[in-house]
Design an enzyme around this catalytic site. Structure first.
Site, PDB file in Angstrom:
ATOM      1  CG  ASP A 140      48.698-110.795  18.125  1.00 14.05           C
ATOM      2  OD1 ASP A 140      49.061-109.913  17.493  1.00 14.05           O
ATOM      3  OD2 ASP A 140      47.155-111.179  17.525  1.00 14.05           O
ATOM      4  CG  HIS A 215      47.015-108.682  14.712  1.00  9.16           C
ATOM      5  ND1 HIS A 215      47.555-109.585  15.404  1.00  9.16           N
ATOM      6  CD2 HIS A 215      47.275-108.841  13.833  1.00  9.16           C
ATOM      7  CE1 HIS A 215      47.322-110.462  14.744  1.00  9.16           C
ATOM      8  NE2 HIS A 215      46.672-110.798  13.019  1.00  9.16           N
ATOM      9  CB  SER A 545      45.070-112.716  12.811  1.00  7.25           C
ATOM     10  OG  SER A 545      46.061-112.907  12.565  1.00  7.25           O
TER      11      SER A 545
END
Ligand SMILES: *[C@@H]1O[C@H](CO)[C@@H](O)[C@H](O)[C@H]1NC(C)=O
Ligand SMILES: *[C@@H]1O[C@H](CO)[C@@H](O)[C@H](O)[C@H]1NC(C)=O
Ligand SMILES: *[C@@H]1O[C@H](CO)[C@@H](O)[C@H](O)[C@H]1NC(C)=O
Ligand SMILES: *[C@@H]1O[C@H](CO)[C@@H](O)[C@H](O)[C@H]1NC(C)=O
Ligand SMILES: *[C@@H]1O[C@H](CO)[C@@H](O)[C@H](O)[C@H]1NC(C)=O
Ligand SMILES: *[C@@H]1O[C@H](CO)[C@@H](O)[C@H](O)[C@H]1NC(C)=O
Ligand SMILES: *[C@@H]1O[C@H](CO)[C@@H](O)[C@H](O)[C@H]1NC(C)=O
Ligand SMILES: *[C@@H]1O[C@H](CO)[C@@H](O)[C@H](O)[C@H]1NC(C)=O
Length: 759
Positions: A140, A215, A545
């Site tokens: 990620d 994220h 996600s």
């Protein structure tokens, strides 16, 4: 991938697109060479340079053009070379395939309560520390190591099997790894070769595993964040934040920068993660649809090697809204869709006539007093049409008309940037925004001024008020968190849908989990999309996600509970115990309007962590079975070699693809009656009897033989036959039913999807 980021990545992609396509200019290629017999990485790198030198002309050129060396779990390298040089390389015997590196996009907390995770730990008398031997690799945007969620309080030593490293870099020292974050690596050669230097992007970033995007911190803490009380976003969704497997270990692989991840970087991360000894790999990212064929897709190839080594890869299906857009759909990947939880963020509108309209938004700002209401369409700047002004795009509104007012704007396309409309209203002096958004109002966005999203019911009441009142006024209230809402879950409006466009006999996605308005840890320097661009330690975002790490966490719990289980067994346990009913006992609907769903929305259904620990029966398959499946789909030996790296022959009569022992049942071209076979393995202690129960797809009769399966001991395998008899053609569409094995306590359910071509 996260929904808001998804909107942004399109602009970046267009920009890349223009810079790439020229005749003989070098491009970034991945040269994949399969398994290797070299004694160590150094000798692989030496051999890579030699073969590359044969096309670049010299060893020094080879060293200059080579970027990544895949030397651990499989062999290969990536390099900036011309298409002609790439072609030459592809002719070498030792080279398996050569393909261009493409870009991928990055696709509580209450969600765990909604999944009744407490009962998983309590009901099975599992300590919260029981997952401490499981290592989850997260590919990620990195991690913010100082977040409370990554404290390692109470954790024992790093598991001995872990062979990874804590790689230092910008603002990241050895002290940033601990017994929670046990490894950290980062990869940027691919994205810099393909998109240019990171520093040219003009945004804050760290050349290390430190996350400036938020994220990766969010996904990692959703999987294995420690227990942190009193977490919230500006007081919204306040509660205890924790990951699903709060004592699992995290190995961080940062391969994504500013929302984009180069294939070559992701493949390098997978090569390392497999070697480092992770148990589960979580990828909240994927290719831009359409899904490429498996033989030329870095994630599919890397995931196959992981599967072979016993590592489950759980990956997000994407946020592309429409049918046929699901990505990461290879049968050796667990493909995750997104759905809602039973929680809403209401930011309601009080009208001057004392009516209250329901609005939804993440809006912590208190609005002082009532303000005049105006439609964007009634505030068009000169020369702009009313329709164009209704979308509140830049330079379409007349500041004299909106100053001090609440502006009512409308969504033009699903992918509109909602936050930007509020910025534009504020630039013109507006003090609030009501956004008419029929399709995504459930998704919590953040705005610079008090703003809220409304749907059809509210629109009608609002319109009636404005039409009848000379001086319409309103006040937008800050968000109130409401839990226990019904119906829930619902399939998220943005979640990418099947069918699987590469191998349609495999129903995809496989599973759904919470992916709407998820609270988890955040990078304090990632302020682009937060209220007033403030720094926050916890943030609420949406996307597949966010659902993918929920599934990865459950996989980690299953793995710790059953260390010997194969990735396919874990997939089967998760899929066959899922539910397709919501909390009103109706079939799960799809946002925004509760429309009818099929397995192409959520595969086998919504995850049920408690049931997945004791599935009873398992549909297992090996990597060899997966290759046979590809054979029956017409793969040639050289294509298979593109995946395995070894010369792989198909059997003369490979098992038909519908007989691949997948935990769901699909036949994409059904010509008249067909018998399909499956084999289940019993995982229970006592002797048990399972009885088949069938839901027929419309226009199709399904029977199961034998209809009763008797097991005496653990590990016993039994094969059964499913006779599928269609009597109505389905006009190119799939029709769906299900087969469920029941023993009075457990339900082992497989969706059945068939496209009846002829009867
Ligand atoms: C193997 O992959 C390469 C791309 O690297 C492709 O050109 C080639 O056609 C593939 N081989 C087969 C047999 O599909
Ligand atoms: C990163 O390190 C630099 C140099 O030590 C320091 O000036 C900067 O404040 C650090 N940034 C963050 C966000 O910690
Ligand atoms: C929880 O956090 C808020 C600020 O977000 C703070 O005002 C409050 O005192 C905290 N409560 C507890 C019990 O720590
Ligand atoms: C409305 O917007 C479209 C697309 O941006 C543009 O082509 C058109 O000229 C605009 N019309 C007016 C009257 O502003
Ligand atoms: C709108 O356009 C103006 C220039 O016309 C620009 O300065 C401003 O940044 C733009 N606003 C947004 C939100 O794009
Ligand atoms: C949901 O309903 C609204 C209002 O009737 C409509 O505008 C919208 O297109 C519908 N959305 C979908 C995905 O069906
Ligand atoms: C049905 O017929 C088509 C065309 O002949 C063939 O491609 C397909 O494999 C057949 N389906 C099955 C399940 O045998
Ligand atoms: C399907 O099943 C129904 C009920 O068992 C039966 O009446 C019907 O004849 C069957 N149709 C076919 C085509 O087998």
């Amino acid at each position: 991938m996260e929904f808001a980021k998804f909107l942004k990545s399109f602009t970046i992609l267009l920009f890349i697109g223009c810079t790439l396509v020229h005749g003989s200019t070098p491009k970034h290629y991945i040269i994949y060479m399969g398994d290797h017999s070299h004694p160590n990485s150094e000798s692989v790198i030496r051999a890579n340079h030699e073969i590359l030198a044969s096309v670049t002309g010299s060893l020094s050129d080879a060293k200059a053009t080579a970027l990544h060396h895949y030397s651990k779990s499989f062999r290969g390298f990536s390099a900036m070379i011309t298409p002609e040089q790439a072609n030459k390389l592809s002719e070498y015997d030792s080279v398996v395939s050569v393909f261009e590196s493409k870009m991928n996009m990055l696709h509580t907390t209450h969600s765990w309560d909604f999944l009744r995770l407490d009962s998983v730990y309590k009901g099975n008398h599992i300590g919260l520390d029981s997952t401490s031997n499981v290592i989850v690799g997260v590919i990620d945007s990195g991690v913010w190591p100082e977040s409370e969620s990554f404290n390692d309080y109470g954790l024992g030593p790093v598991p001995e099997k872990f062979k990874g490293e804590c790689v230092t870099g910008d603002n990241f020292t050895l002290a940033n790894c601990n017994k929670k974050i046990i490894g950290a690596r980062f990869y940027s050669k691919g994205i810099e070769a393909e998109n240019g230097p990171l520093k040219d992007v003009n945004k804050i970033f760290f050349r290390s595993a430190r996350d400036s995007d938020g994220h990766g911190t969010h996904t990692a803490s959703t999987i294995a964040g420690s227990i942190v009380s009193n977490a919230s976003l500006f007081g919204i969704a306040k509660g205890t934040a924790r990951g699903g497997a709060p004592s699992a270990r995290l190995a961080i692989y940062k391969a994504c920068w500013f929302g984009l991840c180069s294939d070559a970087d992701v493949l390098s991360a997978m090569d390392d993660a497999i070697h480092d000894g992770v148990d589960i790999l979580s990828l909240s990212l994927g290719p831009f649809p359409p899904q490429p064929i498996y033989f030329e897709n870095a994630i599919s190839v890397g995931a196959f090697h992981a599967f072979q080594k016993g590592i489950l890869v759980s990956a997000s299906a994407g946020n592309s809204v429409f049918p046929r857009t699901a990505t990461n759909v290879a049968p050796w990947i667990l493909t995750v869709a997104a759905s809602t939880v039973d929680r809403e963020f209401s930011s309601n509108i009080y009208l001057g006539n004392s009516k209250i309209l329901k609005g939804l938004s993440l809006n912590p700002i208190k609005m002082e007093g009532y303000h005049g209401l105006i439609y964007g369409s009634a505030a068009a700047a000169s020369g702009v049409s009313a329709t164009n002004a209704s979308f509140c795009k830049n330079n379409t509104l007349d500041p004299n008309l909106i100053n001090g007012k609440i502006v009512i704007c409308t969504i033009e396309k699903f992918t509109d940037k909602r936050g930007e409309k509020a910025i534009i209203v504020r630039q013109g002096g507006g003090v609030g925004m009501i956004l008419i958004d029929h399709n995504a109002k459930e998704v919590g966005f953040q705005f610079v001024i008090p703003s809220t999203l409304i749907g059809q019911d509210a629109v009608e009441v609002l319109q009636a008020y404005i039409n009848t009142d000379k001086n319409p006024i309103a006040k937008i209230y800050p968000t109130v968190t409401v839990v226990g809402t019904k119906p829930a879950p619902e399939a998220a409006a943005f979640s990418s849908m099947g069918p699987n466009i590469i191998t349609p006999d495999i129903i995809k996605p496989d599973i759904t989990g919470p992916g709407v308005n998820i609270l988890a840890a955040w990078s304090p320097v990632a302020t682009e999309d937060t209220v007033e661009q403030k720094s926050v330690n916890y943030n609420i975002i949406s996307g597949t996600s966010m659902s993918c790490p929920h599934i990865s966490a459950v996989a980690a719990i299953i793995k710790s509970y059953n260390p010997s289980w194969t990735p396919a067994a874990i997939m089967s346990a998760i899929m066959t115990t899922a539910t397709v009913l919501d909390n009103t006992n109706h079939l799960i609907g799809r946002d925004p309007n509760g429309t009818q769903t099929t397995p192409f929305d959520y595969g086998s259904g919504h995850i049920n962590p408690l049931a997945s620990l004791n599935p009873g029966l398992i549909y297992d398959f090996s990597s060899q079975d997966a290759l046979n499946f590809l054979c029956s789909n017409g793969a040639s030996p050289s294509q298979l070699k593109n995946i395995t790296g070894e010369l792989t022959q198909c059997q003369k009569y490979p098992t038909p693809s519908y007989n691949f022992n997948y935990p769901s049942i699909g036949v994409s071209n059904l010509n008249g009656s067909l018998s399909v076979y499956r084999t289940v393995t019993y995982y229970g202690q006592e002797p048990a009897v399972y009885v088949a129960s069938v839901e027929n797809p419309s226009g199709v009769n399904v029977t199961v033989t034998p209809v009763v399966l008797k097991f005496w001991k653990i590990g016993e395998k039994l094969t059964f036959r499913i006779d599928i008899t269609p009597f109505v053609k389905s006009n190119g569409n799939f029709v769906f039913g299900a087969l469920t094995w029941k023993n009075g306590r457990q339900r082992v359910r497989s969706p059945i999807g068939v496209n009846v071509v002829s009867i």
